[in-house]
Structures are given as C-alpha cells and as structure tokens.
Design a protein around this motif. Sequence first.
Motif, mmCIF file in Angstrom:
data_model
loop_
_atom_site.group_PDB
_atom_site.id
_atom_site.type_symbol
_atom_site.label_atom_id
_atom_site.label_comp_id
_atom_site.label_asym_id
_atom_site.label_seq_id
_atom_site.Cartn_x
_atom_site.Cartn_y
_atom_site.Cartn_z
ATOM 1 N N GLY A 18 90.652 49.925 61.124
ATOM 2 C CA GLY A 18 89.394 50.470 60.623
ATOM 3 C C GLY A 18 88.332 49.430 60.696
ATOM 4 O O GLY A 18 88.405 48.452 61.328
ATOM 5 N N ASP A 19 87.254 49.843 60.226
ATOM 6 C CA ASP A 19 85.945 49.170 60.360
ATOM 7 C C ASP A 19 85.830 48.139 59.068
ATOM 8 O O ASP A 19 85.172 47.120 59.286
ATOM 9 N N LYS A 20 86.344 48.659 58.097
ATOM 10 C CA LYS A 20 86.095 47.936 56.846
ATOM 11 C C LYS A 20 87.337 47.478 56.195
ATOM 12 O O LYS A 20 88.230 48.551 56.026
ATOM 13 N N VAL A 21 87.718 46.221 55.965
ATOM 14 C CA VAL A 21 89.138 45.619 55.366
ATOM 15 C C VAL A 21 88.763 45.549 54.002
ATOM 16 O O VAL A 21 88.061 44.817 53.484
ATOM 17 N N ARG A 22 89.762 45.952 53.099
ATOM 18 C CA ARG A 22 90.099 45.932 51.740
ATOM 19 C C ARG A 22 91.030 44.891 51.334
ATOM 20 O O ARG A 22 90.894 44.228 50.246
ATOM 21 N N ILE A 23 92.135 45.109 52.058
ATOM 22 C CA ILE A 23 93.521 44.638 51.625
ATOM 23 C C ILE A 23 94.195 43.788 52.825
ATOM 24 O O ILE A 23 94.087 44.567 54.056
ATOM 25 N N ILE A 24 94.440 42.499 52.780
ATOM 26 C CA ILE A 24 94.814 41.848 53.933
ATOM 27 C C ILE A 24 96.445 41.568 53.491
ATOM 28 O O ILE A 24 96.635 41.290 52.489
ATOM 29 N N LEU A 25 97.248 41.937 54.605
ATOM 30 C CA LEU A 25 98.792 41.476 54.213
ATOM 31 C C LEU A 25 99.058 40.372 55.273
ATOM 32 O O LEU A 25 98.639 40.424 56.504
ATOM 33 N N GLN A 26 99.285 39.219 54.721
ATOM 34 C CA GLN A 26 99.471 37.871 55.378
ATOM 35 C C GLN A 26 100.756 37.259 55.618
ATOM 36 O O GLN A 26 101.512 37.116 54.509
ATOM 37 N N VAL A 60 91.881 28.741 60.270
ATOM 38 C CA VAL A 60 91.465 30.086 60.753
ATOM 39 C C VAL A 60 90.174 30.586 60.296
ATOM 40 O O VAL A 60 89.326 30.028 59.696
ATOM 41 N N ASP A 61 89.478 31.362 61.430
ATOM 42 C CA ASP A 61 88.293 32.013 61.265
ATOM 43 C C ASP A 61 88.017 32.452 60.123
ATOM 44 O O ASP A 61 88.456 33.265 59.505
ATOM 45 N N PRO A 62 86.949 31.833 59.248
ATOM 46 C CA PRO A 62 86.791 32.529 57.822
ATOM 47 C C PRO A 62 86.288 34.130 58.031
ATOM 48 O O PRO A 62 86.560 34.820 56.857
ATOM 49 N N SER A 63 86.073 34.737 59.023
ATOM 50 C CA SER A 63 85.425 35.955 59.166
ATOM 51 C C SER A 63 86.746 36.994 59.139
ATOM 52 O O SER A 63 86.791 38.022 58.751
ATOM 53 N N PHE A 64 87.811 36.255 59.325
ATOM 54 C CA PHE A 64 89.244 36.864 59.082
ATOM 55 C C PHE A 64 89.468 37.219 57.652
ATOM 56 O O PHE A 64 90.581 38.098 57.513
ATOM 57 N N LEU A 65 88.918 36.600 56.985
ATOM 58 C CA LEU A 65 89.288 36.787 55.587
ATOM 59 C C LEU A 65 88.258 37.537 54.718
ATOM 60 O O LEU A 65 88.219 37.458 53.219
ATOM 61 N N ASP A 66 87.519 38.514 55.221
ATOM 62 C CA ASP A 66 86.550 39.229 54.634
ATOM 63 C C ASP A 66 87.253 40.617 53.968
ATOM 64 O O ASP A 66 87.197 41.496 54.597
ATOM 65 N N ALA A 67 87.526 40.360 52.717
ATOM 66 C CA ALA A 67 88.129 41.571 52.150
ATOM 67 C C ALA A 67 88.466 41.304 50.404
ATOM 68 O O ALA A 67 87.691 40.277 50.038
ATOM 69 N N GLU A 68 88.964 42.059 49.747
ATOM 70 C CA GLU A 68 89.066 42.087 48.474
ATOM 71 C C GLU A 68 90.191 41.413 47.773
ATOM 72 O O GLU A 68 90.346 40.551 46.904
ATOM 73 N N TYR A 69 91.415 42.088 48.573
ATOM 74 C CA TYR A 69 92.686 41.603 47.851
ATOM 75 C C TYR A 69 93.592 41.099 49.268
ATOM 76 O O TYR A 69 93.233 41.484 50.463
ATOM 77 N N LEU A 70 94.405 39.806 48.844
ATOM 78 C CA LEU A 70 95.267 39.337 49.822
ATOM 79 C C LEU A 70 96.741 39.214 49.451
ATOM 80 O O LEU A 70 96.642 38.602 48.406
ATOM 81 N N ILE A 71 97.587 39.832 50.248
ATOM 82 C CA ILE A 71 98.858 39.717 49.682
ATOM 83 C C ILE A 71 99.573 38.872 50.623
ATOM 84 O O ILE A 71 100.096 39.336 51.681
#
Length: 458
Positions: A53-61, A142-153
């Motif tokens: 989607g267009d807006k990321v809230r959760i990143i699975l890393q 890593v490009d900091p723009s990849f981390l624009d989210a609220e949560y990272l798991i």
Amino acid sequence: MVDNVLDYFYQISRIPRCSKNEDKIIKFIQDWAISSAYRYKTDDLGNTLVVSGDKVRIILQSHVDMVCEKRDDCLHDFKIDPIPIKSDGLFIYSDGTSLGADNGIGMALSMYMMDYFRSQRDDIALLFTVDEETGLNGAKGVDPSFLDAEYLINLDSEADDTVIVGCAGGTDMIITRDLCKKTDSFVGRAIKISVSGFSGGHSGVDIDKGFGNAIKVLLELLCELKIFDISNIRGGTAHNAIPRFAEAVVCTDLDIDTIRGHFYDLTSKYNKDNPFVEITIYKDKIHSIYDMREIIPSIKRLNHGVVTKLDDQFWNGVESSSNLAKIEVIEGADKIKVVESLRSSSEIAMNNLKKLLEKELNGFNFYYCCDYPGWKPDRDSLLLKETVDIYEKLFSIPPKVEVIHAGLECGILKGKNEKLDIISIGPNIYSPHSPDERLQIKSVDKIVKFLNRLLTDL
C-alpha cells in the motif's frame, strides 16, 4: 499455515546466500514481489523494501544472508549448491552444513504474513537487509526512508518463548604481527596437527555453553609442548562463529603419540564436544619456518569466552565476552593475522574488555573495525506491552522478556528512526552458525499463530 511458511523456507534454501553473495536471493525477493503484485524498492547496497500500500505502519524485518559453515568432510559448495535440507518430522536440519534458518525462516515468516494479510490491510511492509552476519552492514547503510513506520518486528530471534527487547553491541579486533624466519635449518621433521570435533556455534548466544574453541586448544597444545617452529597455522571461518577446526604445520622431533596424548589430556574437560586430533607427516615442500616462541603464547592468552555477567530487569547472563575467531599466516607477507570478536551490553564493560586484550599484545599491531551499537530496552514500549498481553492470552503464560548477548540490527535501525517501536521474536533454532543447526517445526507453527494474532490486533 506452517506448511506455507516452510514452503517459502525451502525455496529460500535453494538459493546460495552467504554474506556478500546475495544477488540471487535479492532477485528472488524482487521476482516474488512482482509476481504477487506488490511493489519493491532496493537501495544501493541491496536492502529491499516490499510494500502493498501507500502508507506503512508495521515493518517485518529479516536479513537475507547466512553464516556458511560445514563439516570438515563435507563437499558442499556454498557458492552454487542449495542447502541439503532434511527433516525428521520434528526438526529441519542440513546434511553437513549450517541450515540458514538464521535468518531464512524470518524471511519466510514475513513473506507468508504479507500474503495472509493482503486482503485485510495494506500497511504492512517487509524489509530484507543484506550482509548482516559480517557486521550488520546492510542495516548500517539502509535508506532511512525504508524505516518510515510506527512498529518494527525483527524476526531474527531464536527462542519462541522469549521477546527480545535489547542486544549487545560489538566490534572486531584485527591483530597482526610480522613473522621472523629462522635462518638456521630446523631440527626434526615437519608434521601437520589438525584439531577438530568441536561443536562451534554462535559466538554470542553460545559463548557461555562450554564449547571448546579449536584455535585456543591448538595454541594451548603448542605452548604445552613448546612447539614454536611453525610454517603455517590457520583456523576459524567467521567472526561470529566459535571455531570448530584449526591446524598447524610445525617442525618438531616429538613423537606423534606424545602429541596425541597431550591433546586428549587438554580436551578432556570439553564433554559437550568430541575433540579429535589428526597428526600426519607433512610431505609438501615447506617454504618458510617461523620462530613463534613469543607470538603463540601471547595469542593463547587472549580471552575466549565470558568476561563479565549482568543481572538486571531484563537480563541475567553474559554482559561482555570475546571470541578468538580466526587465525592465519598470510602467505607471501610473512605476517600472522588474528581476529578477536568482542561483545558487550555496556560501554564501560567494552572498554575494560579492550584493555584486557590489549595488555597481551606487546609487539603486535591491532585496530578495531565493524563496530555496531547495542540496542537499549524501552521499558515504556507499547508494542512490547501488546506483545506480552497477546502471548499470555494465546499460551496461558507470559513470555520471557530479555536482552540478548548477540548483535541484532534493531539498534542500528532504531538509530535511523528514533520513533520506531521495536521487538524481536522468532522460532526455536538450535546451534545456529554451525552444521548442527536445527529448526523446530512446531515452534514455527507457534510463531505463525502468535504473529498472526499480533498483526491482527495492532
């Protein structure tokens, strides 16, 4: 559900992906994203972000590379061969090599979760980082723009009853010294002493398990027998793996039975390993003999193992440690090189550890490289609170909440976006970074159910 996750894992395991040999696995992720109608971005290092989607809230890393270790008699070529996976119904393991469940199963979990939730939400992203095992280098760049989210798991943990909320920092100490060739002819014959049979393992989480270090044992043997006329010595394969094998070509008139007897006396304390020594007459031409009477004892005195322990709210265990990771004679340069890997959860303990090692290095050159920061626990984490609540509802007991004595990318990623709320979880993986690595199947199922509920409720 677990079968779908394991299918992804088997696909991943068919692709060679040692650290710094990651082009094919990145291409696999990109092709998967395209075929699944997702979008992806890949930065200059190869780190890849997959979004729906267009807006990321959760990143699975997770990270795409693996530690490539194999048994001494294994002919596997990590550059071209798929991992020879086997299963007994309870565990998945490899035939003679490390499995790569660290962190292939994390990749597989994230890919399955993206598929599972695609019709329910489009704010989940997958971040695949490169070159984690050699110094967290992908995360560093890593490009900091990849981390624009609220949560990272982060999915790079190895115990299904534990939520990781912090980790140790670390650095590598590169040690060198010029070698002095003997001008007189050596007395005796040349023999090769090869020591093996040690379990190896992760130099962080396994450092307190009592496994032997093949390099350390070989150095102790040489010192005890006063064998210092050495043509070559080598051992260890990676900074973050406890060495399982080491060998030296030496000149001595001691009989083979004497050397063998001393070896088994030295290694009788390693009851978790199966130490073995092979001693053979060395028939190849010897180009140089070096006098290492000052060098070998100094390297032997370098610490391997736990240095200090810590007892606080999140962690009752190792605070600082070091791993005598690699040793080699650099051919053509008349130089010996040693790699010592240092870990610590506090800056004070790290500085003390450096002083402990440096005092043994009179006459050596050394420098530090590949630093990575620790990850400090956030006691007010909303993600942690939600995670603990969901885990207890699902499994009727609360999870352990701990700091791990290993390097995770979370501290680096947090530094690029301080607003990220981060935890790390994963299924049971035993003996990572070694040919004994095993992935527990029912544990994967447990993490699938838990992660499914967590993503549903967030």
